[in-house]
Design a protein around this motif. Sequence first.
Motif, PDB file in Angstrom:
ATOM      1  N   GLN A 896     -21.119  23.832  71.960  1.00  0.00           N
ATOM      2  CA  GLN A 896     -21.194  25.124  72.645  1.00  0.00           C
ATOM      3  C   GLN A 896     -22.064  25.070  73.887  1.00  0.00           C
ATOM      4  N   LEU A 897     -22.752  23.923  74.116  1.00  0.00           N
ATOM      5  CA  LEU A 897     -23.570  23.811  75.332  1.00  0.00           C
ATOM      6  C   LEU A 897     -22.707  23.933  76.590  1.00  0.00           C
ATOM      7  N   GLN A 898     -21.408  23.546  76.458  1.00  0.00           N
ATOM      8  CA  GLN A 898     -20.527  23.685  77.614  1.00  0.00           C
ATOM      9  C   GLN A 898     -20.143  25.140  77.899  1.00  0.00           C
ATOM     10  N   THR A 899     -20.423  26.027  76.955  1.00  0.00           N
ATOM     11  CA  THR A 899     -20.044  27.429  77.161  1.00  0.00           C
ATOM     12  C   THR A 899     -21.054  28.165  78.026  1.00  0.00           C
ATOM     13  N   PHE A 900     -22.229  27.584  78.233  1.00  0.00           N
ATOM     14  CA  PHE A 900     -23.223  28.237  79.086  1.00  0.00           C
ATOM     15  C   PHE A 900     -22.885  27.992  80.558  1.00  0.00           C
ATOM     16  N   SER A 901     -23.327  28.866  81.419  1.00  0.00           N
ATOM     17  CA  SER A 901     -23.040  28.737  82.844  1.00  0.00           C
ATOM     18  C   SER A 901     -23.841  27.583  83.443  1.00  0.00           C
ATOM     19  N   LYS A 902     -23.416  27.141  84.604  1.00  0.00           N
ATOM     20  CA  LYS A 902     -24.110  26.036  85.248  1.00  0.00           C
ATOM     21  C   LYS A 902     -25.532  26.419  85.636  1.00  0.00           C
ATOM     22  N   ALA A 903     -25.791  27.737  85.789  1.00  0.00           N
ATOM     23  CA  ALA A 903     -27.142  28.186  86.129  1.00  0.00           C
ATOM     24  C   ALA A 903     -28.146  27.790  85.047  1.00  0.00           C
ATOM     25  N   SER A 904     -27.660  27.585  83.814  1.00  0.00           N
ATOM     26  CA  SER A 904     -28.542  27.202  82.711  1.00  0.00           C
ATOM     27  C   SER A 904     -29.083  25.792  82.874  1.00  0.00           C
ATOM     28  N   PHE A 905     -28.417  24.964  83.736  1.00  0.00           N
ATOM     29  CA  PHE A 905     -28.768  23.540  83.825  1.00  0.00           C
ATOM     30  C   PHE A 905     -29.133  23.088  85.244  1.00  0.00           C
ATOM     31  N   GLU A 906     -28.921  23.947  86.231  1.00  0.00           N
ATOM     32  CA  GLU A 906     -29.040  23.489  87.611  1.00  0.00           C
ATOM     33  C   GLU A 906     -30.481  23.120  87.984  1.00  0.00           C
ATOM     34  N   ASN A 907     -30.563  22.424  89.117  1.00  0.00           N
ATOM     35  CA  ASN A 907     -31.842  21.936  89.641  1.00  0.00           C
ATOM     36  C   ASN A 907     -32.523  20.962  88.688  1.00  0.00           C
ATOM     37  N   ASN A 908     -31.720  20.160  88.005  1.00  0.00           N
ATOM     38  CA  ASN A 908     -32.193  18.974  87.299  1.00  0.00           C
ATOM     39  C   ASN A 908     -31.463  17.795  87.944  1.00  0.00           C
ATOM     40  N   ALA A 909     -32.159  17.078  88.799  1.00  0.00           N
ATOM     41  CA  ALA A 909     -31.507  16.133  89.705  1.00  0.00           C
ATOM     42  C   ALA A 909     -30.653  15.091  88.986  1.00  0.00           C
ATOM     43  N   GLY A 910     -31.055  14.677  87.779  1.00  0.00           N
ATOM     44  CA  GLY A 910     -30.324  13.611  87.105  1.00  0.00           C
ATOM     45  C   GLY A 910     -29.379  14.093  86.034  1.00  0.00           C
ATOM     46  N   LEU A 911     -29.145  15.394  85.942  1.00  0.00           N
ATOM     47  CA  LEU A 911     -28.293  15.942  84.878  1.00  0.00           C
ATOM     48  C   LEU A 911     -26.849  16.000  85.357  1.00  0.00           C
ATOM     49  N   CYS A 912     -25.921  15.661  84.468  1.00  0.00           N
ATOM     50  CA  CYS A 912     -24.522  15.631  84.877  1.00  0.00           C
ATOM     51  C   CYS A 912     -23.606  16.062  83.739  1.00  0.00           C
ATOM     52  N   GLY A 913     -22.340  16.277  84.083  1.00  0.00           N
ATOM     53  CA  GLY A 913     -21.350  16.686  83.096  1.00  0.00           C
ATOM     54  C   GLY A 913     -21.219  18.200  83.025  1.00  0.00           C
ATOM     55  N   PRO A 914     -20.087  18.650  82.462  1.00  0.00           N
ATOM     56  CA  PRO A 914     -19.817  20.093  82.384  1.00  0.00           C
ATOM     57  C   PRO A 914     -20.973  20.802  81.659  1.00  0.00           C
ATOM     58  N   PRO A 915     -21.326  22.029  82.138  1.00  0.00           N
ATOM     59  CA  PRO A 915     -20.599  22.829  83.151  1.00  0.00           C
ATOM     60  C   PRO A 915     -21.009  22.526  84.587  1.00  0.00           C
ATOM     61  N   LEU A 916     -21.918  21.533  84.808  1.00  0.00           N
ATOM     62  CA  LEU A 916     -22.287  21.155  86.168  1.00  0.00           C
ATOM     63  C   LEU A 916     -21.117  20.432  86.843  1.00  0.00           C
ATOM     64  N   LYS A 917     -21.091  20.490  88.152  1.00  0.00           N
ATOM     65  CA  LYS A 917     -20.027  19.815  88.904  1.00  0.00           C
ATOM     66  C   LYS A 917     -20.282  18.317  89.002  1.00  0.00           C
ATOM     67  N   ALA A 918     -21.564  17.922  88.895  1.00  0.00           N
ATOM     68  CA  ALA A 918     -21.904  16.499  89.014  1.00  0.00           C
ATOM     69  C   ALA A 918     -21.293  15.722  87.857  1.00  0.00           C
ATOM     70  N   THR A 919     -20.539  14.655  88.192  1.00  0.00           N
ATOM     71  CA  THR A 919     -19.909  13.838  87.143  1.00  0.00           C
ATOM     72  C   THR A 919     -20.818  12.677  86.790  1.00  0.00           C
ATOM     73  N   CYS A 920     -20.651  12.199  85.573  1.00  0.00           N
ATOM     74  CA  CYS A 920     -21.484  11.098  85.082  1.00  0.00           C
ATOM     75  C   CYS A 920     -20.708   9.798  85.250  1.00  0.00           C
ATOM     76  N   GLY A 921     -21.196   8.914  86.131  1.00  0.00           N
ATOM     77  CA  GLY A 921     -20.507   7.666  86.354  1.00  0.00           C
ATOM     78  C   GLY A 921     -21.110   6.536  85.545  1.00  0.00           C
ATOM     79  N   LEU A 922     -20.337   5.466  85.405  1.00  0.00           N
ATOM     80  CA  LEU A 922     -20.807   4.243  84.753  1.00  0.00           C
ATOM     81  C   LEU A 922     -20.741   3.100  85.780  1.00  0.00           C
ATOM     82  N   PRO A 923     -21.741   2.258  85.928  1.00  0.00           N
ATOM     83  CA  PRO A 923     -23.032   2.324  85.236  1.00  0.00           C
ATOM     84  C   PRO A 923     -23.888   3.453  85.785  1.00  0.00           C
ATOM     85  N   PRO A 924     -24.938   3.796  85.056  1.00  0.00           N
ATOM     86  CA  PRO A 924     -25.799   4.891  85.498  1.00  0.00           C
ATOM     87  C   PRO A 924     -26.553   4.511  86.745  1.00  0.00           C
ATOM     88  N   ALA A 925     -26.954   5.535  87.465  1.00  0.00           N
ATOM     89  CA  ALA A 925     -27.746   5.339  88.679  1.00  0.00           C
ATOM     90  C   ALA A 925     -29.089   4.724  88.349  1.00  0.00           C
TER      91      ALA A 925
END
Length: 942
Positions: A896-925
């Motif tokens: 259910q964490l994906q049901t929260f809006s992106k505002a719940s997670f924004e301004n965390n520079a290394g956070l990725c995946g829905p509902p944020l637009k930032a995608t998580c690539g492999l290998p990690p940064a």
Amino acid sequence: DCCSWDGVHCDGDGDGHVIRLDLNSRSISSSIDNSSSLFRLQHLQWLNLAYNKFKTAFPSAFDKLENLSYLNLSNAGFKGQIPIEISRLTRLVTLDLSVSLYLGRPLKLEKPNLEMLVQNLTRLRFLYLDGINISATGNEWCKALLPLTELQELSMSNCYLSGPIHSSLSNLRSLSVVRLDNNNLSASVPQFFTDFENLTSLRLSATELNGRLPEQIFQVSTLQILDLSTNKLLEGSFPNFSLKASLRTLALSGTKFGGQVPESIGNLEQLTRIELASCNFSGAIPKTMKKLTQLVYLDFSFNRFSGPIPSFSSSRNLTQLNLAHNQLKGTIDSTNWSDLSKLVSVDLQNNMLSGTIPTNLFCIPSLRRLFLSQNQFKGNLGDLHGRASSLLDTFDLSSNKLQGQFPMSVFELRGLKFLSLSSNNFSGLIPMRALQNLRNLSSLDLSYNSLSIDATNTSVSSFSLPNITTLKLTSCNLTEFPDFLTYQSRLSYLDLSNNQIQGKIPNWIWKVRSLRYLNLSQNVLVEFERSLENINSSLNVLDLHGNQLQGQIQILPPRATYLDYSNNKFSSVLPAQIGDFLQFAYFFSVSGNNFNGSIPKSICSSLYLRVLDMSDNYLSGPIPKCLTQMSVSLGVLNLRQNNLSGIISDTFPKNCSLQTLDINQNQVEGEVPQSLGNCKRLEVVDIGNNQISGSFPCHLKNISKLRVLVLRSNKFNGSIHCHKNNTGWPTLQIVDLASNNFSGELHQTCLETWKGMQVVENEAPSKVKHLQFQFLQFNPNHYQDEITVTIKGLEWELVKILTVFTTIDISCNNFEGPIPEVIGTFKELYGLNFSHNAFTGPMPSFLGNLRQLESLDLSSNYLSGGIPLQLVNLNFLSFLNVSNNKLVGQIPTGTQLQTFSKASFENNAGLCGPPLKATCGLPPAKTDNPSDARSTINWNYI
């Protein structure tokens, strides 16, 4: 010839000697002294002067009647010491000197005492001394009776006897009747009573008996009457009853007897009366009750009996049936009520009974009282015309699920004195004049239905209820005051609340001298009728809350104990001498108005005041010093949401009784007074939204009952750790320290004392109640605490605070360091807000233990690492904000964490995946922070 006179009997040998004189109940009021001709009747053998009005000192010349074998002076009116001369009547077989408690205690046995009175009366078989002040210990009165070896009946109730019952009483083996009610025996029931072979009656009610009753008592085959009622410490349970039992009366009400009633109760076929009220019985009422064909009186009320009601159809002599206040279920069709033609009273209230009410229950010709309230009966009543008992005087069907058109035929029951059909689903229009046939009616309650009552055309000339004392018409769509009430000289209780009555409150209502309770709340009343001079109301309770009353308070009944003017439009200065009208008040509320000016100091002269609520007004100036001083009696002080200023006076007394202190949303400054720590009963302290400064109030840590602490939006600073005191607040459930300048780390030892946040096994269900203050010990009236909490980013006003509702808000401070592990034990938490602080370290996985959590806000901190997978355990979580931190990695997916809006997670520079637009690539940064690197696990592979 005196031998032919009524009550006079002479011997049959022709001498004309009077041998028997029966003047019982003749209302004789002349005096008898020692020279009376009565004492010249030398041959008298039988004398009965009972129930007269002699009202003289007890004559001492009775010893002249030396042939007496029977002497009955019970309730004859004599006073004082019983003379020694009675002890010389050695031929006495029966002696009755008993006195009714209604006459006081006119007789005593002091000199002579009991031993001296009976020592020579060795032929006595029947001794009745009820109501005489004997004042003897168990050792004394039991041994005093030893000479009476032929005694068969002993009755000494209400004699100031004390216990325990001495073993010497066991020598009186001929005893068949023992009555010692209403003495302070304070002992267990002796085993030796079971050895009395002729025992037929044992009555020991209200004697402070304790311990466990020997079960063998029930096996005494001759026993017909057993009354052990009103002994709250006496324990026991039923054995299996034998077929030989002779019991006719079994009274155990008000004891600790419990367990189940055995099927063998049906063996007591001679039983006429059984009283088991207010005990600890449970389980089903046996079906074998149908064998008790001689039953006249049954009272099983206030127990935990469950299951269906068995059939009582065969108990055709039954007059009283009381099964109230149990857990009985099912219908009441098992009994053919028409067979019980002698039934006078049926009380089945406060159970879980359902189905329809059988019409033949109303038709029992002898029925006078019917109580079926607080059940789940449904359907309609049908037409009672010509069928219901004409003797019915009490009819209570309140708090059920009855529906349909209101049964107007109930108004044909002319004998009704008490009628309550409240809290059902009846509908229809009732003209008030329909009640005019009920000339005997004293109490009427039609509240909380879907009724409309038309009170027009009810002038005194056309309509009157001359005996009405209680009238409750709450939620009946009334639009005006019933005029007939103007001259109801006996009316003491009037509730017209929650209607649509408009306009003015009429003057006549204050002139009904008998009126003690008046509730006009929740109407559309706007003002008092003018000309209020010389009104001397006798009201004890006046409730006008929730109207639109304006201007000044013009009615202040001087004898009132409860006054509620809240939620109106009063807009004036409170009268300077208002305290003069509150000399008897326990409750006074003017909250939710537009009062201005200062708080009158005269209020402090209200010595009995327990609740003072002046919240939500425009009051200004300082809080009177005397208000804190009067907290000796005051339990609730609510000054919330005003314009009060100054400081809280440091004058709370040593014996402070405050339970609630609320001054939220004012302009109070200074520090929390040290003397507030004297208020050991405090449960709610709300001083939020003021200008209060200083350090955390550690001096309140000794208040072990504290449940709510709100310090929000003040100028507090420093650490919240109290070094000298680790006892803490074991019942604390709501903590709001938000928007201050608190700093430092949260100490584990400090938070561990908050036991109310933790799960206590097997305790939670019993705690589900509201925080409230009961301000009259023997009255259900209580004050409901209210507070405002911030949850899910919104302010919520809690009108009722459940004792299982727990929340912590320490947002907008300068707290730092890691979130302590003890938070993971707070499994009762509903809301947790640590936002806008300087917390560091990883977002802890133990937050997943908080299964009740609905709101979690950790935003605007310095938390690092990933979002722990354990958060998916929070099934009730409906608000989450972890924005503005240093979190990294993928937000756990498929939860259910994906049901929260992106505002719940924004301004965390290394956070990725829905509902944020930032995608998580492999290998990690790449990152220089090892902990950050570990947090970039791809959650899809777990």
